[in-house]
Design a protein around this motif. Structure first.
Motif, mmCIF file in Angstrom:
data_model
loop_
_atom_site.group_PDB
_atom_site.id
_atom_site.type_symbol
_atom_site.label_atom_id
_atom_site.label_comp_id
_atom_site.label_asym_id
_atom_site.label_seq_id
_atom_site.Cartn_x
_atom_site.Cartn_y
_atom_site.Cartn_z
ATOM 1 N N LEU A 44 -4.559 -40.748 -2.042
ATOM 2 C CA LEU A 44 -4.845 -42.125 -2.457
ATOM 3 C C LEU A 44 -3.617 -42.772 -3.096
ATOM 4 O O LEU A 44 -3.326 -43.945 -2.852
ATOM 5 C CB LEU A 44 -6.014 -42.143 -3.438
ATOM 6 C CG LEU A 44 -7.424 -42.175 -2.856
ATOM 7 C CD1 LEU A 44 -8.458 -42.103 -3.974
ATOM 8 C CD2 LEU A 44 -7.649 -43.428 -2.011
ATOM 9 N N GLY A 45 -2.903 -42.011 -3.918
ATOM 10 C CA GLY A 45 -1.673 -42.529 -4.506
ATOM 11 C C GLY A 45 -0.634 -42.863 -3.450
ATOM 12 O O GLY A 45 0.073 -43.878 -3.554
ATOM 13 N N LEU A 194 -6.256 -38.039 -17.053
ATOM 14 C CA LEU A 194 -4.821 -37.745 -17.013
ATOM 15 C C LEU A 194 -4.465 -36.938 -15.767
ATOM 16 O O LEU A 194 -3.421 -37.162 -15.145
ATOM 17 C CB LEU A 194 -4.410 -36.977 -18.272
ATOM 18 C CG LEU A 194 -4.332 -37.786 -19.567
ATOM 19 C CD1 LEU A 194 -4.080 -36.859 -20.751
ATOM 20 C CD2 LEU A 194 -3.237 -38.847 -19.479
ATOM 21 N N GLY A 195 -5.345 -35.992 -15.404
ATOM 22 C CA GLY A 195 -5.103 -35.219 -14.192
ATOM 23 C C GLY A 195 -5.100 -36.093 -12.955
ATOM 24 O O GLY A 195 -4.240 -35.948 -12.073
ATOM 25 N N ALA A 196 -6.044 -37.040 -12.883
ATOM 26 C CA ALA A 196 -6.101 -37.960 -11.747
ATOM 27 C C ALA A 196 -4.889 -38.896 -11.735
ATOM 28 O O ALA A 196 -4.352 -39.226 -10.673
ATOM 29 C CB ALA A 196 -7.401 -38.767 -11.793
ATOM 30 N N ALA A 197 -4.450 -39.339 -12.916
ATOM 31 C CA ALA A 197 -3.275 -40.214 -12.999
ATOM 32 C C ALA A 197 -2.030 -39.499 -12.507
ATOM 33 O O ALA A 197 -1.222 -40.064 -11.755
ATOM 34 C CB ALA A 197 -3.088 -40.691 -14.441
ATOM 35 N N MET A 198 -1.860 -38.231 -12.910
ATOM 36 C CA MET A 198 -0.707 -37.465 -12.438
ATOM 37 C C MET A 198 -0.772 -37.248 -10.936
ATOM 38 O O MET A 198 0.251 -37.288 -10.243
ATOM 39 C CB MET A 198 -0.639 -36.128 -13.176
ATOM 40 C CG MET A 198 -0.225 -36.221 -14.628
ATOM 41 S SD MET A 198 1.439 -36.910 -14.855
ATOM 42 C CE MET A 198 2.437 -35.683 -14.002
ATOM 43 N N ALA A 199 -1.978 -37.025 -10.402
ATOM 44 C CA ALA A 199 -2.122 -36.838 -8.964
ATOM 45 C C ALA A 199 -1.740 -38.116 -8.213
ATOM 46 O O ALA A 199 -1.028 -38.066 -7.197
ATOM 47 C CB ALA A 199 -3.563 -36.438 -8.623
ATOM 48 N N ALA A 200 -2.206 -39.271 -8.705
ATOM 49 C CA ALA A 200 -1.881 -40.540 -8.055
ATOM 50 C C ALA A 200 -0.377 -40.801 -8.092
ATOM 51 O O ALA A 200 0.215 -41.247 -7.091
ATOM 52 C CB ALA A 200 -2.636 -41.680 -8.726
ATOM 53 N N CYS A 201 0.259 -40.518 -9.222
ATOM 54 C CA CYS A 201 1.707 -40.709 -9.331
ATOM 55 C C CYS A 201 2.461 -39.754 -8.407
ATOM 56 O O CYS A 201 3.461 -40.135 -7.778
ATOM 57 C CB CYS A 201 2.159 -40.509 -10.776
ATOM 58 S SG CYS A 201 1.626 -41.810 -11.908
#
Length: 288
Positions: A44-45, A194-201
């Motif tokens: 998705l990211g 935070l885990g999802a944010a790191m995955a998107a980045c």
């Protein structure tokens, strides 16, 4: 010179692996949830970066400013709205739930974007950098730099912020943290976000290098899983060490056996570590 080039390639690849895995490791280590949606979050990211560049002309590193909060909000909502209802259940229940959610998310991407591979092609191209006979594409160098910065930022958040200290406290002893006034459900949701944010980045950075498709999510999830086992659960330094170790092994393995055997090498390492050192390089024996 060939040896130095292989080491450089391993560092670049390992830094990206660390960024892929650090969010997965955080969720697994804190919530005891094996998040099978992690690979789809990464894809998705990548689509976000591809759409922002082709639709708005926005550079991938600028897209990070939007990918992080959007990924956090998406992950936070999923954890508070769905996963939190079964967070105390056996790990098989949460594993099955994230598997089902991943099927829904991945199939939604297949419907929306199809299974075709897309490429984010920067214009003008960034080219390559050559120093002392060592050559590295600039797009990989930029992605590596941002991957290390993001990983360091997550480490500082966990160490320096109030929310980060709450996450660490819950990871160490959930009941004691609750007695000290920590809102455990909110902390769980923050960790998952935070885990999802790191995955998107990570997906944004990977879009600069690799083709984008929903069917790539399984490959990213597999890499995250291997890195977590190698480095140890719930540890940002462990994810970095595990990612660099895997990057070096694949880099030297590609030289010795060919790049087509990279997946074989990864999962051979996984099996060996599960047998002889299940706590990983930086994990603690007996940690659950």
């Amino acid at each position: 010179m060939l040896l130095l080039q292989v080491i450089l390639n391993g560092i670049v690849l390992g830094s990206l692996y660390a960024c892929i895995a650090v969010g997965f490791s955080l969720v697994w280590g804190v919530l005891n949830v094996i998040n099978l949606m992690h690979g789809s979050f990464i894809v998705l990211g990548s689509y976000l970066a591809w759409g922002a560049y082709n639709g708005l002309g926005m550079a991938p590193w600028t897209t990070l400013l939007f990918a992080a909060p959007l990924g956090f909000a998406f992950g936070y909502a999923i954890q508070r709205g769905v996963l939190n209802r079964v967070i105390a259940a056996p790990v098989l229940v949460t594993l099955t739930l994230t598997f089902g959610l991943d099927l829904m998310l991945n199939n939604a991407m297949l419907v929306g974007f199809r299974a075709d591979y897309r490429r984010l092609i920067l214009e003008p191209a960034l080219g390559s950098l050559s120093v002392g006979g060592l050559v590295v594409p600039v797009d990989r160098l930029v992605a590596t730099g941002f991957a290390l910065v993001l990983t360091l930022a997550l480490y500082l958040v966990l160490r320096q912020s109030k929310a980060g200290r709450a996450i660490v406290a819950v990871r160490m002893d959930r009941d004691a943290a609750r007695l000290m006034g920590v809102d455990v459900p909110s902390t769980y949701a923050t960790a998952f976000g935070l885990g999802a944010a790191m995955a998107a980045c990570a997906g944004v950075l990977l879009a600069m290098i690799f083709p984008i498709s929903p069917i790539a999510s399984g490959s990213y999830l597999g890499k995250a899983f291997v890195v977590c086992v190698l480095g140890g659960l719930g540890s940002v330094p462990g994810a970095v060490v595990g990612g660099l170790f895997l990057g070096m092994v694949e880099s030297f393995g590609s030289l010795a056996f060919g790049p087509e055997h990279a997946v074989t090498l990864s999962f051979s390492l996984l099996i060996l570590f599960l047998i002889f050192r299940p706590q990983g390089l930086m994990g603690k024996r007996g940690y659950e």
